[in-house]
Design a protein around this motif. Structure first.
Motif, PDB file in Angstrom:
ATOM      1  N   LEU A 172      14.885  60.438  35.199  1.00 58.87           N
ATOM      2  CA  LEU A 172      14.328  61.791  35.123  1.00 58.87           C
ATOM      3  C   LEU A 172      13.037  61.810  35.922  1.00 58.87           C
ATOM      4  CD1 LEU A 172      14.334  64.660  33.670  1.00 58.87           C
ATOM      5  CD2 LEU A 172      12.831  63.579  31.969  1.00 58.87           C
ATOM      6  N   TYR A 173      12.955  62.688  36.925  1.00 60.50           N
ATOM      7  CA  TYR A 173      11.728  62.787  37.720  1.00 60.50           C
ATOM      8  C   TYR A 173      11.116  64.179  37.559  1.00 60.50           C
ATOM      9  CZ  TYR A 173      14.882  64.975  41.142  1.00 60.50           C
ATOM     10  OH  TYR A 173      15.800  65.778  41.764  1.00 60.50           O
ATOM     11  N   TYR A 174       9.804  64.274  37.797  1.00 59.06           N
ATOM     12  CA  TYR A 174       9.080  65.510  37.489  1.00 59.06           C
ATOM     13  C   TYR A 174       7.675  65.448  38.089  1.00 59.06           C
ATOM     14  CZ  TYR A 174       7.511  62.094  34.058  1.00 59.06           C
ATOM     15  OH  TYR A 174       7.046  60.948  33.476  1.00 59.06           O
ATOM     16  N   HIS A 175       6.972  66.578  38.073  1.00 58.41           N
ATOM     17  CA  HIS A 175       5.542  66.572  38.406  1.00 58.41           C
ATOM     18  C   HIS A 175       4.753  66.734  37.113  1.00 58.41           C
ATOM     19  CE1 HIS A 175       5.091  70.927  37.807  1.00 58.41           C
ATOM     20  NE2 HIS A 175       6.133  71.149  38.626  1.00 58.41           N
ATOM     21  N   TYR A 176       3.513  66.301  37.155  1.00 54.56           N
ATOM     22  CA  TYR A 176       2.664  66.402  35.972  1.00 54.56           C
ATOM     23  C   TYR A 176       1.195  66.399  36.381  1.00 54.56           C
ATOM     24  CZ  TYR A 176       1.639  61.356  36.283  1.00 54.56           C
ATOM     25  OH  TYR A 176       1.215  60.115  36.690  1.00 54.56           O
ATOM     26  N   VAL A 177       0.344  66.710  35.425  1.00 50.23           N
ATOM     27  CA  VAL A 177      -1.106  66.664  35.612  1.00 50.23           C
ATOM     28  C   VAL A 177      -1.641  65.408  34.935  1.00 50.23           C
ATOM     29  CG1 VAL A 177      -3.293  67.741  34.934  1.00 50.23           C
ATOM     30  CG2 VAL A 177      -1.413  69.154  35.796  1.00 50.23           C
ATOM     31  N   ASN A 178      -2.467  64.672  35.655  1.00 48.38           N
ATOM     32  CA  ASN A 178      -3.261  63.601  35.047  1.00 48.38           C
ATOM     33  C   ASN A 178      -4.667  64.162  34.848  1.00 48.38           C
ATOM     34  OD1 ASN A 178      -4.993  61.415  34.528  1.00 48.38           O
ATOM     35  ND2 ASN A 178      -3.700  59.989  35.673  1.00 48.38           N
ATOM     36  N   PRO A 179      -5.061  64.469  33.610  1.00 48.39           N
ATOM     37  CA  PRO A 179      -6.356  65.130  33.394  1.00 48.39           C
ATOM     38  C   PRO A 179      -7.548  64.375  33.962  1.00 48.39           C
ATOM     39  CG  PRO A 179      -5.015  65.207  31.405  1.00 48.39           C
ATOM     40  CD  PRO A 179      -4.321  64.283  32.350  1.00 48.39           C
ATOM     41  N   THR A 180      -7.409  63.072  34.143  1.00 53.43           N
ATOM     42  CA  THR A 180      -8.534  62.309  34.701  1.00 53.43           C
ATOM     43  C   THR A 180      -8.661  62.498  36.198  1.00 53.43           C
ATOM     44  OG1 THR A 180      -7.275  60.280  35.140  1.00 53.43           O
ATOM     45  CG2 THR A 180      -8.166  60.567  32.910  1.00 53.43           C
ATOM     46  N   MET A 181      -7.630  63.108  36.825  1.00 53.56           N
ATOM     47  CA  MET A 181      -7.620  63.285  38.282  1.00 53.56           C
ATOM     48  C   MET A 181      -7.778  64.734  38.693  1.00 53.56           C
ATOM     49  SD  MET A 181      -4.527  60.612  39.168  1.00 53.56           S
ATOM     50  CE  MET A 181      -4.776  60.705  40.939  1.00 53.56           C
ATOM     51  N   GLY A 182      -7.554  65.687  37.775  1.00 56.81           N
ATOM     52  CA  GLY A 182      -7.700  67.100  38.107  1.00 56.81           C
ATOM     53  C   GLY A 182      -6.463  67.902  37.761  1.00 56.81           C
ATOM     54  N   TYR A 183      -6.677  69.201  37.536  1.00 58.66           N
ATOM     55  CA  TYR A 183      -5.612  70.103  37.097  1.00 58.66           C
ATOM     56  C   TYR A 183      -5.076  70.990  38.219  1.00 58.66           C
ATOM     57  CZ  TYR A 183      -6.788  69.035  32.209  1.00 58.66           C
ATOM     58  OH  TYR A 183      -6.997  68.406  31.007  1.00 58.66           O
ATOM     59  N   ASP A 184      -5.708  71.014  39.371  1.00 62.06           N
ATOM     60  CA  ASP A 184      -5.258  71.887  40.454  1.00 62.06           C
ATOM     61  C   ASP A 184      -3.941  71.382  41.027  1.00 62.06           C
ATOM     62  OD1 ASP A 184      -7.448  73.618  40.281  1.00 62.06           O
ATOM     63  OD2 ASP A 184      -8.666  72.280  41.527  1.00 62.06           O
ATOM     64  N   THR A 185      -3.190  72.295  41.651  1.00 62.23           N
ATOM     65  CA  THR A 185      -1.861  71.920  42.142  1.00 62.23           C
ATOM     66  C   THR A 185      -1.907  70.774  43.153  1.00 62.23           C
ATOM     67  OG1 THR A 185      -2.005  73.729  43.762  1.00 62.23           O
ATOM     68  CG2 THR A 185      -0.823  74.177  41.706  1.00 62.23           C
ATOM     69  N   GLN A 186      -2.971  70.701  43.938  1.00 60.14           N
ATOM     70  CA  GLN A 186      -3.063  69.609  44.903  1.00 60.14           C
ATOM     71  C   GLN A 186      -3.289  68.255  44.229  1.00 60.14           C
ATOM     72  OE1 GLN A 186      -5.207  72.170  44.747  1.00 60.14           O
ATOM     73  NE2 GLN A 186      -7.336  71.518  45.098  1.00 60.14           N
ATOM     74  N   ASP A 187      -3.608  68.293  42.930  1.00 58.94           N
ATOM     75  CA  ASP A 187      -3.822  67.057  42.181  1.00 58.94           C
ATOM     76  C   ASP A 187      -2.586  66.623  41.397  1.00 58.94           C
ATOM     77  OD1 ASP A 187      -6.572  66.928  42.916  1.00 58.94           O
ATOM     78  OD2 ASP A 187      -7.030  68.423  41.381  1.00 58.94           O
ATOM     79  N   PHE A 188      -1.508  67.416  41.442  1.00 56.18           N
ATOM     80  CA  PHE A 188      -0.307  67.075  40.676  1.00 56.18           C
ATOM     81  C   PHE A 188       0.205  65.694  41.083  1.00 56.18           C
ATOM     82  CE2 PHE A 188       1.509  71.505  39.383  1.00 56.18           C
ATOM     83  CZ  PHE A 188       0.329  71.772  38.721  1.00 56.18           C
ATOM     84  N   GLN A 189       0.753  64.997  40.111  1.00 56.93           N
ATOM     85  CA  GLN A 189       1.312  63.671  40.325  1.00 56.93           C
ATOM     86  C   GLN A 189       2.834  63.709  40.185  1.00 56.93           C
ATOM     87  OE1 GLN A 189      -0.908  60.872  41.010  1.00 56.93           O
ATOM     88  NE2 GLN A 189      -2.105  62.751  41.350  1.00 56.93           N
TER      89      GLN A 189
END
Length: 207
Positions: A172-189
């Motif tokens: 299962l693959y997906y995108h997510y936010v790592n709060p320690t790296m930022g919430y903006d779309t360019q920060d998605f992991q």
């Protein structure tokens, strides 16, 4: 898959509607090419599907019909992904979706549990009758069983898909936010997890 090898075939010609967005397409190939089903949609009345006569052509006379709907008003159901898998001697069609509030940034985060998360429903047919693990309709009764939600430094996972890896199995693959790296779309992991099926044939993340 190389750059320059893609051909733009233009629009499929699915009519615009106030019921759905024409985004997040997912093509399901049924019975090794006997039929093709395209799911899509987001917001308003959520996930729809339409039959194709081939991957580029709407089947004659077909029009979009609804697969999945959540009337609670907590975000939308979107990003649908369908695949089939034999479990316990039965071929099930699994419908993954992203539900909840996506892409919020502090200080406007939703209440815990209302953020993006990945749900699943299933049916013995590919074009309707989807229920969650409690037997609740995903079309008429806000059904949907949680597969992956926020945990540790994974916040608001969604935009999911499924692939099979010869070494890992189902992924299962997906995108997510790592709060320690930022919430903006360019920060998605980009994240992925291995999953299998429980004794009742429902997807369970294992690693």
């Amino acid at each position: 898959m190389d750059t320059g090898t893609w051909t733009d075939h233009g629009s499929l010609g699915i009519l615009q509607s106030p019921n759905y967005n024409l985004i997040d397409p997912n093509l399901l190939i049924v019975d090794y090419g006997a039929s093709y089903l395209l799911s899509f949609g987001s917001f308003w009345t959520d996930i729809y599907q339409i039959e194709l006569s081939d991957p580029l052509t709407i089947a004659p006379g077909d029009s979009p019909y609804q697969l999945d709907f959540n009337s609670t008003g907590i975000g939308s159901v979107e990003g649908s992904y369908q695949f089939w898998w034999p479990t316990n001697g039965t071929i099930y069609y699994y419908l993954f979706s992203s539900s909840g509030a996506c892409c919020n940034t502090p200080p406007n985060l939703p209440p815990p549990g209302d953020e993006y998360h990945i749900n699943v429903c299933r049916s013995e047919t590919p074009n309707g009758g989807f229920v969650d693990k409690n037997g609740v309709s995903c079309l008429s009764a806000n059904g949907g069983s949680l597969v992956l939600g926020s945990h540790d430094n994974v916040y608001a996972p969604g935009g999911e898909g499924v692939m099979y890896d010869s070494d890992l199995g189902l992924v299962l693959y997906y995108h997510y936010v790592n709060p320690t790296m930022g919430y903006d779309t360019q920060d998605f992991q980009f994240g992925f997890n291995i999953f299998c099926f429980d004794v009742d044939g429902w997807p369970v993340v294992t690693a």
